[in-house]
Design a protein around this motif. Structure first.
Motif, PDB file in Angstrom:
ATOM      1  N   ALA A 215       5.142  -2.479  32.896  1.00 12.36           N
ATOM      2  CA  ALA A 215       5.016  -1.109  33.397  1.00 12.36           C
ATOM      3  C   ALA A 215       6.154  -0.207  32.932  1.00 12.36           C
ATOM      4  CB  ALA A 215       4.934  -1.109  34.921  1.00 12.36           C
ATOM      5  N   HIS A 216       7.330  -0.789  32.700  1.00 12.79           N
ATOM      6  CA  HIS A 216       8.499   0.008  32.325  1.00 12.79           C
ATOM      7  C   HIS A 216       8.573   0.252  30.822  1.00 12.79           C
ATOM      8  CE1 HIS A 216       9.598  -4.161  31.681  1.00 12.79           C
ATOM      9  NE2 HIS A 216      10.609  -3.771  30.927  1.00 12.79           N
ATOM     10  N   THR A 222       5.289  -4.176  23.455  1.00 11.93           N
ATOM     11  CA  THR A 222       6.504  -4.079  22.651  1.00 11.93           C
ATOM     12  C   THR A 222       7.436  -5.276  22.820  1.00 11.93           C
ATOM     13  OG1 THR A 222       7.489  -2.697  24.383  1.00 11.93           O
ATOM     14  CG2 THR A 222       6.513  -1.567  22.507  1.00 11.93           C
ATOM     15  N   TRP A 223       7.294  -6.027  23.893  1.00 10.79           N
ATOM     16  CA  TRP A 223       8.159  -7.198  24.123  1.00 10.79           C
ATOM     17  C   TRP A 223       7.767  -8.393  23.249  1.00 10.79           C
ATOM     18  CZ3 TRP A 223       6.006 -11.809  25.698  1.00 10.79           C
ATOM     19  CH2 TRP A 223       4.687 -11.752  26.181  1.00 10.79           C
TER      20      TRP A 223
END
Length: 235
Positions: A215-216, A222-223
């Motif tokens: 959520a952040h 992207t991780w």
């Protein structure tokens, strides 16, 4: 995760049984959705497509079936000039690598297909330790199935025209059936978030307290790293 409710075992069991009812309903809905997919009308494939294998062989779409009547193609994002395959597609492939023997037992072949030449595909496949079959599209296959776009088309219509894609390569699954006469039919394709069902790691993350924990992030995936790019320290 601070402040999450903590209850006695009996209260937890009550809550879990309530959730189980929702899960069972979802399972029934998923079965109905699977049946609806199988009931879709088909489109006969009349165009000839050619693919290149790492051993130099030139293959037709019919060849990709092998001795089976059903074929799943994963449209793996790997452009002709790219050095590596897409990391999100690699994330996907980590999940379906190894399923081929089980699919063969149910009359299904699975193959990945990309724009990159076979030598690049094979080198990357070895680097990731995968076993699945991977071929290079030599003609219009990727374009006809809406996963490779010309620069002039960008942003391109994607996911049956419901969204835009801003680079030349896109991911997806396409499914085909070959009848006893050798006629080939396109039966199903899925793109975008329709691919989430096949992301094995996400299925595991969805059952842990933090979930996907995205959520952040500016963009959900992207991780993700290629599996050799993570820090594999024992801690």
């Amino acid at each position: 995760m601070e402040g999450h409710s903590v209850v006695a075992p009996d209260e937890w069991l009550q809550a879990r049984r309530a959730l189980l009812a929702h899960e069972k309903d979802f399972t029934r809905q998923r079965q109905n959705l699977a049946k609806a997919r199988q009931d879709l009308p088909w489109v006969r494939v009349t165009k000839s497509y050619e693919f290149a294998a790492v051993d130099g062989a030139r293959l037709s779409l019919a060849d990709l079936f092998g001795s089976r009547s059903q074929l799943i193609v994963y449209h793996f994002m790997f452009g002709k000039t790219w050095t590596d395959g897409c990391k999100s597609c690699s994330f996907m492939a980590d999940g379906f690598d190894g399923v081929e023997p089980h699919l063969r037992a149910r009359d299904v072949s699975i193959v990945a297909c990309s724009s990159a030449p076979p030598d690049k595909l094979d080198a990357y496949k070895r680097k990731l330790g995968w076993e699945f079959r991977w071929v290079s599209s030599l003609g219009d296959f990727n374009k006809d199935f809406h996963v490779t776009f010309e620069d002039a088309e960008l942003p391109a219509d994607y996911n049956f025209g419901t969204s835009k894609f801003h680079i030349n390569e896109a991911p997806g699954f396409s499914v085909f059936y070959k009848d006893e006469k050798g006629n080939i039919f396109h039966t199903y394709s899925t793109y975008a978030r329709g691919l989430e069902n096949f992301l094995l790691t996400y299925q595991f993350l969805d059952i842990v307290p933090k979930g996907r924990d995205e959520a952040h992030l500016d963009y959900p995936m992207t991780w993700i790293r290629r599996k050799y790019e993570y820090d594999h320290s024992p801690s």
